[in-house]
Design an enzyme around this catalytic site. Structure first.
Site: not given
Ligand code: CP
Ligand code: NVA
Length: 309
Positions: A55, A57, A106, A133, A136, A164, A228, A268, A295
């Site tokens: 990850s 963000r 996560r 998610h 997001q 997701n 995405d 995202c 975010r």
């Protein structure tokens, strides 16, 4: 709003009014950033951050948010804690509940984050699972509202994988009265339980939810175009098969010429250079870095609301 102490695994866990509250709080935090740094509403509180996948963000925004709000975040990466070496989620949940005030997680399987909730006595925030998610989508809704001055009545087109992020957008859009058309290749549609749920929420808001394999139909007259990666984390082995299946679902200028002339483009991130052309990604329609910045503001609102309000 009574969010304190609850968990956020999916936007289905919170009402439209609670989403509205989080968006308004996010705007307030964004506008008066310094005040929250000064007030430190999470002073003395700690957040465990379990990351079983990579990850940028989510990790950075959550860790920075805890710092700005006066609390402390602990990064618990897959190779750092015993969960990655066979300790059960049940035991991890019971131990963390005695040491920290909240957990952000996560995970690969959504059932894992559900298991965390089952055995924890503290709020659990889903920082992405294979199914949802939610963090997001709060940032996406804020970004859309900043650029379009409203949510209800807008049309959002999702082109690509029924994944997701798509699932969470379906629920978020339906709850906030936004029409959403999803175009995926055959076999990659969002799961029927999520589509059913979003259609159920849409009944209260008059949102239209359409699932199709026709990308042009989905994009036509859209205010917002979203995609995405075609290969989500954990799907690496399917890469070749998926890339072949998704050939007709790349977001191009030609496809977007069917959208409203003032459409905005969301992603995202991370951008893998396949799902959307560089021209669209770098165009004046693209608001992806506003979306990324949001975010931070939205996770600040979430942590404050679920841990202290
Ligand atoms: N959008 C998003 O969740 O990005 P990261 O994987 O970098 O956290
Ligand atoms: N669908 C992507 C989102 C990454 C933020 C994934 O799950 O990998």
């Amino acid at each position: 709003m009574k969010l304190k102490g609850r968990s956020l695994l999916s936007l289905k866990d919170i009402s439209a009014e609670e989403i509205r509250y989080l968006l308004e709080q996010s705007k307030r935090l964004k506008a008066d950033f310094k005040a929250y740094k000064r007030d430190k509403p999470l002073s003395g509180l700690t957040l465990g951050m379990i990351f079983q996948k990579r990850s940028t963000r989510t990790r950075v925004s959550s860790e920075v948010a805890m710092y700005f709000l006066g609390g402390h975040a602990l990064f618990l990466g897959a190779s750092d804690i015993q969960l990655g070496a066979g300790e059960t989620i049940k035991d991890t949940a019971r131990v963390l509940s005695r040491m920290v005030d909240g957990v952000l997680a996560r995970v690969f399987a959504h059932e894992d984050v559900e298991e965390l909730v089952k055995y924890s006595t503290i709020p659990i925030i889903n920082a992405l699972s294979d199914k949802y998610h939610p963090l997001q989508i709060l940032a996406d809704l804020l970004t859309i509202e900043e650029h379009k001055n409203r949510l209800a009545g807008l049309k959002l087109a999702w082109i690509g994988d029924g994944n997701n992020v798509c699932n969470s957008l379906l629920i978020g859009c339906a709850k906030m009265g936004m029409h959403m058309s999803v175009a995926t290749p055959k076999g990659y549609e969002p799961p029927s339980d999520v589509v059913g749920l979003s259609k159920q929420f849409a009944e209260d808001t008059d949102a239209k939810i359409i699932i199709t394999n026709d990308a042009i139909a989905a994009v036509t007259d859209a205010d917002i175009v979203v995609t995405d990666t075609f290969i989500s984390m954990g799907e690496e082995e399917e890469e070749q098969k998926k890339l072949a299946a998704f050939k007709g679902y790349v977001v191009t200028e030609e496809l977007c010429s069917n959208a409203k002339t003032d459409y905005i483009f969301l992603h995202c991130l991370p951008y893998k250079k396949v799902e959307v052309t560089e021209k669209v990604f770098e165009s004046e329609h693209s608001v992806v870095f506003d979306e990324a910045e949001n975010r931070l503001h939205t996770v600040m609102a979430v942590l404050k609301a679920f841990m202290t309000d």
